[in-house]
Design a protein around this motif. Structure first.
Motif, PDB file in Angstrom:
ATOM      1  N   ILE A  22    -154.606  41.988 -27.174  1.00 48.40           N
ATOM      2  CA  ILE A  22    -153.196  42.153 -26.807  1.00 48.40           C
ATOM      3  C   ILE A  22    -152.949  41.653 -25.388  1.00 48.40           C
ATOM      4  O   ILE A  22    -151.969  40.956 -25.120  1.00 48.40           O
ATOM      5  CB  ILE A  22    -152.755  43.623 -26.980  1.00 48.40           C
ATOM      6  CG1 ILE A  22    -152.683  43.971 -28.468  1.00 48.40           C
ATOM      7  CG2 ILE A  22    -151.410  43.882 -26.297  1.00 48.40           C
ATOM      8  CD1 ILE A  22    -152.506  45.448 -28.763  1.00 48.40           C
ATOM      9  N   LYS A  23    -153.848  41.990 -24.479  1.00 48.23           N
ATOM     10  CA  LYS A  23    -153.707  41.543 -23.088  1.00 48.23           C
ATOM     11  C   LYS A  23    -153.696  40.014 -23.023  1.00 48.23           C
ATOM     12  O   LYS A  23    -152.904  39.410 -22.301  1.00 48.23           O
ATOM     13  CB  LYS A  23    -154.833  42.112 -22.236  1.00 48.23           C
ATOM     14  CG  LYS A  23    -154.744  41.737 -20.779  1.00 48.23           C
ATOM     15  CD  LYS A  23    -155.878  42.362 -19.987  1.00 48.23           C
ATOM     16  CE  LYS A  23    -155.812  41.900 -18.533  1.00 48.23           C
ATOM     17  NZ  LYS A  23    -156.939  42.431 -17.756  1.00 48.23           N
ATOM     18  N   ASN A  25    -152.817  37.913 -25.465  1.00 49.63           N
ATOM     19  CA  ASN A  25    -151.659  37.372 -26.174  1.00 49.63           C
ATOM     20  C   ASN A  25    -150.333  37.621 -25.464  1.00 49.63           C
ATOM     21  O   ASN A  25    -149.375  36.861 -25.657  1.00 49.63           O
ATOM     22  CB  ASN A  25    -151.571  37.971 -27.580  1.00 49.63           C
ATOM     23  CG  ASN A  25    -152.675  37.492 -28.491  1.00 49.63           C
ATOM     24  OD1 ASN A  25    -153.374  36.527 -28.205  1.00 49.63           O
ATOM     25  ND2 ASN A  25    -152.845  38.183 -29.601  1.00 49.63           N
ATOM     26  N   THR A  26    -150.259  38.676 -24.661  1.00 54.23           N
ATOM     27  CA  THR A  26    -148.987  39.103 -24.079  1.00 54.23           C
ATOM     28  C   THR A  26    -148.228  37.998 -23.351  1.00 54.23           C
ATOM     29  O   THR A  26    -147.021  37.846 -23.580  1.00 54.23           O
ATOM     30  CB  THR A  26    -149.200  40.335 -23.175  1.00 54.23           C
ATOM     31  OG1 THR A  26    -149.662  41.411 -24.003  1.00 54.23           O
ATOM     32  CG2 THR A  26    -147.914  40.744 -22.478  1.00 54.23           C
ATOM     33  N   GLU A  30    -144.609  37.858 -24.951  1.00 54.66           N
ATOM     34  CA  GLU A  30    -143.751  38.865 -24.339  1.00 54.66           C
ATOM     35  C   GLU A  30    -142.285  38.469 -24.477  1.00 54.66           C
ATOM     36  O   GLU A  30    -141.936  37.292 -24.478  1.00 54.66           O
ATOM     37  CB  GLU A  30    -144.130  39.098 -22.876  1.00 54.66           C
ATOM     38  CG  GLU A  30    -143.958  37.920 -21.954  1.00 54.66           C
ATOM     39  CD  GLU A  30    -144.528  38.205 -20.572  1.00 54.66           C
ATOM     40  OE1 GLU A  30    -144.688  39.378 -20.221  1.00 54.66           O
ATOM     41  OE2 GLU A  30    -144.825  37.247 -19.864  1.00 54.66           O
TER      42      GLU A  30
END
Length: 138
Positions: A22-23, A25-26, A30
């Motif tokens: 997730i970090k 991909n953010t 976002e």
């Protein structure tokens, strides 16, 4: 460096890997709105069907659609699908995606305007997994 096989990863281990992804991909994702939604068919206080989906950007991502055996053939599934598609459109969705195993509901989705984009054969062993999409008309 060392590598370790874990045939029973804990929830903590799974969440650690997921958090790392997730970090990463953010920065790319976002600002894209994402929410979860459900629609249910009720007989009194009892659920006799339901559909759960994510709304992600312009897409309706159908995760689960279930209809109780007692309600099969009564267009409950079709109505749930229609209702969630209509709601998704009010939220800005223009497309829908669903995957289904060969013994599940591919003809059902095709009957409701979904087109097969890809099939994975022998998934997970002797079935197939179909990915279907539909353009949602507002």
């Amino acid at each position: 460096m060392e590598y370790k096989l874990d045939i029973e990863p804990s929830d903590k281990d799974i969440n650690e890997v997921r958090s790392g992804l997730i970090k990463h991909n953010t920065p790319f994702l976002e600002g894209i709105p994402k929410s979860q939604v459900g629609y249910y068919a009720l007989e009194g206080d009892n659920k006799v069907g339901g559909i759960i989906a994510d709304l992600w950007g312009n897409w309706l991502l159908i995760k689960f659609l279930w209809v109780d055996d007692s309600m099969r053939g009564k267009q409950v599934g079709g109505k749930l699908l229609q209702l969630i598609e209509e709601y998704a459109q009010t939220q800005g969705c223009t497309s829908s995606l669903v995957d289904t195993l060969s013994f599940q509901a591919k003809p059902f989705y095709e009957k409701h305007g979904y087109e097969c984009q890809m099939v994975l054969e022998n998934y997970p062993v002797d079935s197939s997994l179909s990915f279907l999409t539909k353009t949602l008309n507002g």
